[in-house]
Design a protein around this motif. Structure first.
Motif, mmCIF file in Angstrom:
data_model
loop_
_atom_site.group_PDB
_atom_site.id
_atom_site.type_symbol
_atom_site.label_atom_id
_atom_site.label_comp_id
_atom_site.label_asym_id
_atom_site.label_seq_id
_atom_site.Cartn_x
_atom_site.Cartn_y
_atom_site.Cartn_z
ATOM 1 N N GLN A 174 0.853 -1.362 0.146
ATOM 2 C CA GLN A 174 -0.328 0.013 -0.158
ATOM 3 C C GLN A 174 0.727 1.243 -0.134
ATOM 4 O O GLN A 174 0.702 2.245 -0.846
ATOM 5 N N ALA A 175 1.920 1.497 0.810
ATOM 6 C CA ALA A 175 2.464 2.316 0.999
ATOM 7 C C ALA A 175 3.305 2.474 -0.894
ATOM 8 O O ALA A 175 3.794 4.006 -0.897
ATOM 9 N N LEU A 182 0.480 8.892 -6.055
ATOM 10 C CA LEU A 182 1.361 10.251 -5.768
ATOM 11 C C LEU A 182 1.598 10.884 -6.517
ATOM 12 O O LEU A 182 2.200 12.426 -6.398
ATOM 13 N N LEU A 183 3.624 10.217 -6.511
ATOM 14 C CA LEU A 183 4.525 10.869 -6.688
ATOM 15 C C LEU A 183 4.495 11.032 -8.361
ATOM 16 O O LEU A 183 4.097 11.639 -9.122
ATOM 17 N N SER A 227 2.064 10.737 1.745
ATOM 18 C CA SER A 227 1.540 9.270 1.005
ATOM 19 C C SER A 227 2.552 8.920 1.923
ATOM 20 O O SER A 227 1.904 7.198 1.986
ATOM 21 N N LEU A 228 3.030 8.752 2.797
ATOM 22 C CA LEU A 228 3.966 8.833 3.445
ATOM 23 C C LEU A 228 2.706 8.496 5.154
ATOM 24 O O LEU A 228 2.571 7.355 5.699
ATOM 25 N N SER A 229 2.561 9.669 4.697
ATOM 26 C CA SER A 229 0.992 9.917 6.116
ATOM 27 C C SER A 229 -0.193 8.866 6.049
ATOM 28 O O SER A 229 -0.728 9.030 7.243
ATOM 29 N N LEU A 230 -0.505 8.662 4.167
ATOM 30 C CA LEU A 230 -1.743 7.803 4.457
ATOM 31 C C LEU A 230 -1.278 6.692 4.946
ATOM 32 O O LEU A 230 -2.381 5.866 5.304
ATOM 33 N N ASP A 234 5.031 7.290 10.503
ATOM 34 C CA ASP A 234 5.376 8.413 11.192
ATOM 35 C C ASP A 234 6.537 9.217 11.127
ATOM 36 O O ASP A 234 7.821 8.592 10.390
ATOM 37 N N LEU A 235 6.220 10.264 10.352
ATOM 38 C CA LEU A 235 7.448 11.544 9.200
ATOM 39 C C LEU A 235 7.893 11.810 10.273
ATOM 40 O O LEU A 235 9.743 12.354 10.377
ATOM 41 N N THR A 236 7.998 11.460 11.773
ATOM 42 C CA THR A 236 9.430 11.773 12.850
ATOM 43 C C THR A 236 10.639 10.883 11.805
ATOM 44 O O THR A 236 11.911 11.844 12.016
#
Length: 437
Positions: A174-175, A182-183, A227-230, A234-236
């Motif tokens: 999915q990622a 999205l890209l 896309s990573l947040s979907l 965690d963006l951290t």
């Protein structure tokens, strides 16, 4: 919905009027969808004078619009049939088939708009398109056969070790899919925006280029973060990547970072523009591309030089078109000492003014440089405003004009003469004995 249930439902509906109604509705939806796509394409191209790039884009997207319209009409027909208590088994089967066709054509449209904007489609792109279409049709077949929930459950139960944690294969897929989709949309939006900006003639060329580059970079970053947040990442965790990137810039990527920064500086300060004639070190030519890392110079003989942008910032650059495109060219000629210069120099100026690319303002000017060893040395200066077309042709044509003028006026061109004297009489006598009788 297992495959056996799908087949049994279709066989059960085969002898009922609803089956014919559904088949007729599918045919009508196909005709309406393809007709709507054709009508929109014709109306767009007839209603505005589109350029070649816009026309190609509209014609390409019309092939995506047609299956999308068919899917919309099929969904509407399914709702109407369901509201009238008719069976919709055939419509339910047709919807994923045409939806997959729309997805395939949409993906082809986006990929070709991003990667194959000009020229024919390469073999690698065609191969990737075939693989993508095969995967989409495989997914549709699994959905129709009712195996999709089982496949997803298998992927969700399969865990992959990722550091100290384990992530399911379904989350990874999915990622990857969300990032890819999205890209691709971000790249397509960046390409469309770049074409739109490059067509705005009221903005300086360098400003248009930097706006296009920055907008594409921002869209790509936003697409990756979204896309990573979907998928719940965690963006951290990107802070570790940011630290590694900083260390890399400090150790081994200094030149690359310097070239990127120099590219934005060149574009923002407008010191160079596409079409300028410049000389950098031993490279001369016309600026054809200004990218964020390098600049391309095309010489008059057709060869192209790729120069790092740092070279254009840290070193001297000779530009023939920074504030003015007018360039002075000069040629020299030596005439005999008995020449009437007061009568000859205006004739030379008038003759050079007839050369096609020579400007009338400022006009050609002939100057008396010096008394040479063999005659009067003159210089003729002429001006042009198209240095990108070369200078050798103008000089050659001007020299021919001057030569024909000198021949008509009977002006002689002196050549050096030397008188050799032998001081030693014995050597002179010896050379005389060697001379033929």
């Amino acid at each position: 919905m297992p495959l056996s249930n799908v087949l049994s439902d279709l066989i059960e509906d085969f002898d009922k009027p609803s089956f014919l109604y559904q088949a007729g509705a599918i045919v009508v939806c196909i005709v309406l969808g393809w007709g709507l796509g054709y009508a929109i394409r014709r109306a767009w191209l007839r209603g505005r004078s589109a350029s070649g790039v816009v026309q190609m884009g509209v014609e390409s997207f019309s092939f995506v619009l047609s299956p999308l319209a068919v899917v919309g009409f099929l969904a509407l027909a399914k709702l109407l049939f369901a509201s009238q208590r008719y069976n919709v088994h055939l419509l339910r089967l047709a919807l994923p088939l045409f939806a997959s066709l729309a997805v395939i054509r949409l993906a082809f449209y986006l990929m070709r708009r991003v990667f194959v904007r000009h020229g024919p489609v390469g073999a690698a792109m065609l191969t990737f398109e075939k693989i993508f279409a095969m995967l989409v049709w495989l997914a549709v077949a699994l959905y129709i056969a009712g195996l999709w929930p089982d496949v997803f459950e298998f992927l969700d139960d399969t865990k992959l070790p990722l550091g100290k944690n384990k992530v399911s294969l379904a989350v990874v897929m999915q990622a990857v899919a969300s990032v890819a989709v999205l890209l691709m949309v971000a790249l397509w939006a960046g390409t469309a925006l770049e074409e739109r900006l490059m067509g705005v003639h009221g903005i300086h060329t360098s400003l248009r280029v930097v706006m296009a580059r920055m907008s594409r970079a921002i869209l790509i970053v936003v697409a990756v973060l979204l896309s990573l947040s979907l998928v719940g990442i965690d963006l951290t965790v990107l802070s570790v990547f940011g630290g590694a990137l900083g260390v890399g810039l400090g150790l081994g990527l200094q030149k690359i970072a310097s070239n990127y920064v120099s590219g934005f500086v060149i574009l923002l300060e407008r010191s160079l523009a596409i079409g300028d004639m410049i000389t950098v070190d031993r490279f001369s030519g016309k600026v054809t591309q200004i990218n964020t890392r390098y600049t391309v110079l095309q010489a008059l003989d057709g060869t192209e030089s790729v120069l790092p942008n740092e070279m254009l910032i840290s070193g001297p650059v000779q530009s023939m078109s920074l504030s003015s495109r007018q360039v002075r060219l000069a040629t020299q000629v030596t005439v005999a000492f008995d020449t009437d210069l007061d009568a000859l120099m205006p004739l030379i100026e008038a003759e050079c003014a007839t050369v096609q690319r020579v400007l009338a303002d400022p006009p050609p000017a002939a100057m008396f440089l010096r008394f040479g060893a063999d005659g009067f040395e003159l210089e003729v200066g002429i001006w042009i405003n198209d240095p990108e077309n070369g200078r050798g042709g103008v000089i050659s044509e001007a020299n021919l004009k001057i030569w024909h003028l000198l021949q008509r006026q009977g002006v002689s061109l002196p050549y050096p003469t030397r008188d050799l004297r032998i001081a030693d009489p014995r050597l002179h006598a010896f050379l005389n004995t060697l001379a033929p009788e």
